[in-house]
Scaffold this active site. Structure first.
Site, mmCIF file in Angstrom:
data_model
loop_
_atom_site.group_PDB
_atom_site.id
_atom_site.type_symbol
_atom_site.label_atom_id
_atom_site.label_comp_id
_atom_site.label_asym_id
_atom_site.label_seq_id
_atom_site.Cartn_x
_atom_site.Cartn_y
_atom_site.Cartn_z
ATOM 1 N N CYS A 61 -3.453 -4.661 3.787
ATOM 2 C CA CYS A 61 -2.388 -5.506 4.319
ATOM 3 C C CYS A 61 -2.366 -6.925 3.761
ATOM 4 O O CYS A 61 -1.535 -7.731 4.173
ATOM 5 C CB CYS A 61 -2.469 -5.550 5.841
ATOM 6 S SG CYS A 61 -2.195 -3.938 6.583
ATOM 7 N N HIS A 78 -1.698 -12.215 10.235
ATOM 8 C CA HIS A 78 -1.436 -10.785 10.074
ATOM 9 C C HIS A 78 -1.302 -10.201 11.480
ATOM 10 O O HIS A 78 -2.064 -10.540 12.378
ATOM 11 C CB HIS A 78 -2.568 -10.110 9.308
ATOM 12 C CG HIS A 78 -2.394 -8.623 9.258
ATOM 13 N ND1 HIS A 78 -1.234 -8.038 8.790
ATOM 14 C CD2 HIS A 78 -3.199 -7.602 9.644
ATOM 15 C CE1 HIS A 78 -1.336 -6.715 8.886
ATOM 16 N NE2 HIS A 78 -2.518 -6.430 9.405
ATOM 17 N N GLU A 108 0.831 -1.194 0.000
ATOM 18 C CA GLU A 108 0.000 0.000 0.000
ATOM 19 C C GLU A 108 0.865 1.243 0.000
ATOM 20 O O GLU A 108 0.401 2.337 0.280
ATOM 21 C CB GLU A 108 -1.026 0.004 1.130
ATOM 22 C CG GLU A 108 -0.516 -0.258 2.511
ATOM 23 C CD GLU A 108 -1.674 -0.496 3.477
ATOM 24 O OE1 GLU A 108 -2.248 0.500 3.921
ATOM 25 O OE2 GLU A 108 -1.995 -1.659 3.792
#
Ligand SMILES: [Zn+2]
Lengths: 132, 354
Positions: free
Chosen positions: B119, B242, B87
């Protein structure tokens, strides 16, 4: 510098691609198509390992136009393990001092940008070798 | 057609090379707290990795990809796709992947594209690479998840928004260091975190980021892949999720039945921060650095917006000697130079001199 010139230099600048002499196996960087050792034509591409050592260095306080944001930085004469000598900026020195003979390795980093709107220019720099 | 929802390639594929990259500068969270909350405020624990002045997603992806190539020991012209998920691509228009492809010698017979899905942009690229190789269209594809994460000065994200990521070369299973046993994706329209075009910093929905966003998607993606594969938490040696902070992955791991020992090796967020698209993927590199042959690993990413990709990996004998061919992730982590907030502001380009 015009965009076309950056583009032609990309391979040698991004990845340390030089030449090797088909006659005497002398490794050439930057590429110049003629072997400096035996004078033969040499256009075979050669991928340098990127490993070398600091041969000499100097600290740049007053950076030339386009590099101001990186000052102060160190420019070094690097002796590549394959023989050729080249000039490059050192990076990722952290807080350690530079020393002659320090083992370094090539990394591809941002060299500068052509202003806010221009292209980003990437190329080789050298950092202290990561033991591996 | 099978009953389950797993994504199935036509032939078996795996990871033939992997590589991490983490920049050397570290900003402790306590230093961020000192600036914005005052000297006496006890800040959160941990620190984050900060990219140097001359580093961005392009340069970091190049180094991680070179490490993956070193471990794969292949000719880079075998790579038929270079896909970078991030990103924080340096250009708004001009693919990161083209520069990476040129620098690693994969041009010109290759696809190149940049991926974005907050993400999980990197695992999205990995799913695509599995399909690309799994269909027989290519023998090798490169997928990268890398970020130089943005966080508004003084905002909650600034404590953890880190830099780094990892690159994975996907190839056929017979030459793999790690085989991919299953993969799955779970997506809904959930506006928990976003950044509008031309805005510098992302917005996030405070409390909205937890339950309906991270936990719902990660849990759904993990449940589906584990149930469909007939596997329980104890069948895995490791799990990596994550990691926007240490709390979220720790909690989701516990609820799925994993114990801290399975989670710890891949939980890098206390040392390097949240590397956004690189987060789960760089955690996986630390696991591959220490795993033994024939061990199973669960990986679940999360991308705001929102979705999760889940994967089941199994290590092979090949991993053991090939991983020595590039720096271990902990070597990058231990290469540490602490910086203060002023240096950080300079490195992040928060200071403008004209
Ligand atoms: Zn010669």
């Amino acid at each position: 510098m015009e965009i076309s010139r950056h583009w032609r230099l990309a391979k040698q600048r991004y990845a340390l691609v030089g030449e090797v002499c088909p006659n005497c196996e002398h490794k050439i960087f930057p590429p110049r198509d003629i072997c400096p050792d035996c004078g033969e034509e040499a256009q075979d591409l050669y991928q340098f390992s990127g490993r070398g050592e600091v041969y000499s260095y100097t600290q740049v306080q007053q950076a030339p136009t386009g590099f101001e944001e990186y000052a102060p930085y160190t420019v070094a004469l690097i002796k590549l393990e394959e023989g050729p000598m080249l000039t490059a900026q050192l990076t990722d020195m952290g807080k350690r001092p530079v020393s002659i003979g320090m083992p370094v390795e090539m990394v591809t980093r941002k060299l500068r940008s052509d202003g806010e709107r221009g292209m980003l220019i990437y190329g080789y720099k050298f950092r202290p070798a990561i033991a591996s | 057609m099978p009953e389950d929802k797993l994504l199935r390639p036509n032939r078996d594929v795996g990871i033939i090379g992997y590589g991490a990259y983490i920049p050397r500068y570290r900003l402790p969270a306590s230093e961020v707290a000192r600036i914005w909350k005052g000297e006496n405020f006890k800040g959160p624990p941990g620190e984050k990795a900060v990219a140097g002045l001359d580093e961005d997603v392009i340069t970091m992806s190049i180094e991680a990809s070179r490490n993956a190539l070193a471990r794969a020991a292949i000719d880079p012209t075998e790579i038929r796709a270079v896909w970078v998920g991030s990103e924080s691509h340096p250009y708004a228009v001009k693919p990161t992947s083209t520069v990476v492809a040129e620098a690693i010698g994969a041009v010109p017979n290759t696809l190149a594209a940049d991926w974005q899905f907050a993400c999980k942009a990197g695992t999205e690229a990995m799913q695509a690479a599995i399909g690309f190789v799994g269909s027989g269209m290519a023998e090798v594809a490169l997928s990268v998840g890398m970020d130089k994460a943005q966080g508004r000065p003084g905002g909650a994200l600034e404590y953890t928004a880190g830099a780094g990521g990892a690159a994975y070369l996907i190839g056929t299973a017979d030459r793999s260091l790690v085989t991919i046993e299953a993969s799955y994706s779970f997506t809904t329209d959930t506006p928990d975190f976003f950044r509008r075009a031309n805005e510098k910093y992302p917005e996030h929905g405070e409390r909205f980021t937890g339950e309906p966003a991270y936990f719902k998607h990660v849990t759904a993606a993990a449940d589906e892949i584990m149930q469909s594969s007939g596997l329980k938490a104890e069948d895995f040696a490791f799990a990596v999720f994550h990691q926007p902070n240490a709390k979220f992955p720790t909690r989701v791991a516990r609820s799925l039945g994993f114990i801290p020992e399975q989670l710890k090796p891949g939980l890098l967020v206390p040392m390097i921060g949240n590397t956004y698209a690189g987060s789960a993927l760089v955690g996986l590199t630390a696991i591959l650095d220490i795993a033994r042959p024939d061990e199973r690993i669960l990986m679940v990413s999360y991308g705001s917006g929102a979705g999760s990709d889940s994967f089941i990996f199994k290590t092979t004998e090949n991993l053991i000697h090939r991983r020595e061919l590039a720096p271990a992730t902990l070597e990058y982590i231990s290469r540490r130079t602490e910086i203060d907030y002023a240096t950080y502001a300079r490195y992040r380009g928060k200071l403008v001199s004209k």
